[in-house]
Motif scaffolding. Structure first.
Motif, PDB file in Angstrom:
ATOM      1  N   LYS A  87      -6.608   0.905  -8.020  1.00 31.55           N
ATOM      2  CA  LYS A  87      -7.129   1.229  -6.698  1.00 31.55           C
ATOM      3  C   LYS A  87      -8.231   0.235  -6.331  1.00 31.55           C
ATOM      4  CE  LYS A  87      -8.182   4.354  -3.305  1.00 31.55           C
ATOM      5  NZ  LYS A  87      -7.283   4.968  -2.317  1.00 31.55           N
ATOM      6  N   ARG A  88      -8.141  -0.301  -5.108  1.00 30.93           N
ATOM      7  CA  ARG A  88      -9.139  -1.281  -4.653  1.00 30.93           C
ATOM      8  C   ARG A  88     -10.361  -0.539  -4.095  1.00 30.93           C
ATOM      9  NH1 ARG A  88      -4.492  -4.015  -2.088  1.00 30.93           N
ATOM     10  NH2 ARG A  88      -3.943  -5.885  -3.272  1.00 30.93           N
ATOM     11  N   CYS A  89     -11.256  -0.152  -4.975  1.00 30.83           N
ATOM     12  CA  CYS A  89     -12.476   0.535  -4.546  1.00 30.83           C
ATOM     13  C   CYS A  89     -13.467   0.509  -5.702  1.00 30.83           C
ATOM     14  CB  CYS A  89     -12.166   1.978  -4.136  1.00 30.83           C
ATOM     15  SG  CYS A  89     -11.711   3.040  -5.523  1.00 30.83           S
TER      16      CYS A  89
ATOM     17  N   ASP B 108      -4.101   1.745  -0.676  1.00 31.28           N
ATOM     18  CA  ASP B 108      -4.916   0.566  -0.982  1.00 31.28           C
ATOM     19  C   ASP B 108      -4.971   0.286  -2.486  1.00 31.28           C
ATOM     20  OD1 ASP B 108      -6.403  -1.642  -0.319  1.00 31.28           O
ATOM     21  OD2 ASP B 108      -8.329  -0.582  -0.389  1.00 31.28           O
TER      22      ASP B 108
ATOM     23  N   GLU C 122      -3.527  -2.146  -5.860  1.00 28.59           N
ATOM     24  CA  GLU C 122      -3.141  -3.524  -6.150  1.00 28.59           C
ATOM     25  C   GLU C 122      -1.654  -3.623  -6.493  1.00 28.59           C
ATOM     26  OE1 GLU C 122      -4.706  -7.290  -8.912  1.00 28.59           O
ATOM     27  OE2 GLU C 122      -5.650  -5.301  -9.090  1.00 28.59           O
TER      28      GLU C 122
ATOM     29  N   GLU D  38       0.188   0.094   0.458  1.00 29.37           N
ATOM     30  CA  GLU D  38      -0.688  -0.170   1.612  1.00 29.37           C
ATOM     31  C   GLU D  38      -1.483   1.070   1.993  1.00 29.37           C
ATOM     32  OE1 GLU D  38      -0.370  -1.732   6.256  1.00 29.37           O
ATOM     33  OE2 GLU D  38       1.444  -1.451   5.051  1.00 29.37           O
TER      34      GLU D  38
END
Length: 381
Positions: free
Chosen positions: A136-138, A41, A43, A38
């Motif tokens: 990584k969510r970016c 951020d 997955e 969390e």
């Protein structure tokens, strides 16, 4: 500008507080992994605690469903990037883990991991775990890793506190083990006293009944009824004791963790070397797990108390939908047929009964001077 650092600090603070709320090792591991995923951020996140046999004593993931995890199969071994983090104690930040020369593949049901950030968890000089994140969510420009140096620094802080939390949880579990041992000792004394009194009363009452049979059959009948009542009370006390003595850790931690804990305690308590290895075993029906634990305990007792063993190895392996337990020692051994003929069973009858009672089988291999192997197989659920 000031809002970003404050919100980041609040997130770290929340993660550390969450870790400190738990005392059970498994709960601590889950909290560390969920907090890391969390916070950065990502997955996927995972944390592995290594064993001494090239595998993992515990492996916790976040971001993978129970169905996915089941489809992936047995726990991973220490290889590739995981082995590097554990043995070289170095952080790893990769653009694409699949292109790293140390990558050795994964099962077909395993999700695709691309950019990767992993750190060892250290307690002083000892590496006690490996924590890693993936995907990584970016937005990621071509050829670059989504995880930054700042992410690595943040995960490093989390890993340091994870080491403290994990060490504290282990200390708590060891203290609980000692408490359980003390409580079992107390219960054993109470059971011995209570049952001894009942058996003494049974003996006296039976003797009185025998003396009265010829001269006062009516009173003899009353005494025999008292014998039946005392026997029923003794049976009730034994049943209650068995329920009370059921291993608490078995319900909470499962067979693999409970066996590992008990073997660890025995290894420290005896001069013999006692080891445990569990490979790919899934949860079994409760009755089968308890039967396997009891057979393991009986076999360990024989090896450590009677066999003069210097090495005792306990293994638990997956076999189809079930499992196979083996307890092998290098002790004096015996002739199973001679033992049976002499009426001395070393608990073998009890072990066979436990195995057959849950649909399993028990085999015994031993010979004088050749050590002993007790093997129990159960079909699973």
């Amino acid at each position: 500008m000031s809002q970003g650092p404050r919100s980041g600090l609040a997130a770290v603070s929340s993660a550390l507080l969450a870790m400190s709320r738990h005392l059970e090792v498994r709960d601590v591991l889950k909290t560390i992994v969920a907090s890391a995923r969390e916070l950065l951020d990502a997955e996927y996140a995972a944390l592995g605690v290594p064993d001494d046999h090239g595998g993992f004593a515990q492996f916790v993931v976040d971001g993978v469903s129970d169905a996915q995890w089941k489809a992936i199969g047995p726990l991973p071994r220490q290889h590739g990037i995981l082995a590097a983090m554990l043995h070289e104690a170095t952080p790893e930040r990769l653009v694409d883990v699949r292109k790293d020369p140390r990558f050795e593949g994964w099962p077909s049901a395993h999700p695709d991991l691309i950019d990767f950030l992993g750190l060892p968890i250290r307690d002083g000089d000892e590496v006690i775990g490996a924590l890693f994140l993936a995907n990584k969510r970016c937005p990621k420009p071509e050829g670059s890793c989504g995880f930054t140096e700042e992410d690595e620094a943040l995960l490093s802080i989390l890993a340091q506190h994870a080491a403290i939390a994990l060490t504290n949880a282990r200390l708590y579990e060891r203290s609980r083990e000692l408490t359980i041992v003390e409580e079992r000792s107390r219960l054993a004394h109470e059971l011995h006293d209570a049952v001894s009194q009942k058996l003494f009363s049974l003996r006296l009452t039976a003797q009185a009944a025998a003396a009265l049979v010829d001269r006062d059959p009516s009173r003899a009948k009353d005494e025999l009824q008292q014998v039946a009542a005392l026997a029923a009370e003794a049976a009730d006390e034994l049943r209650a004791a068995v329920v009370e003595l059921r291993p608490a850790g078995l319900d909470e931690d499962g067979l693999v963790a409970t066996l590992r804990t008990q073997v660890h305690v025995l290894d420290r308590a005896h001069s013999a070397r006692v080891t445990f290895a569990g490979r790919g075993v899934r949860a079994l029906p409760a009755a089968q797990e308890e039967a396997m634990l009891r057979v393991a305990q009986e076999a360990l007792h024989n090896a450590l108390r009677h066999a003069e063993a210097e090495q005792v190895d306990v293994t638990l392996d997956r076999h189809g939908g079930g499992a196979v337990l083996r307890v092998t020692d290098d002790g004096v051994g015996f002739d199973p047929q001679a033992i049976r003929r002499a009426g001395r069973h070393l608990g073998l009858v009890s072990m066979r009964d436990r195995a057959s009672g849950v649909g399993g089988t028990l085999t015994v291999e031993s010979a004088p001077g050749k050590g002993t192997t007790i093997e129990m197989e159960v079909p699973g659920g």
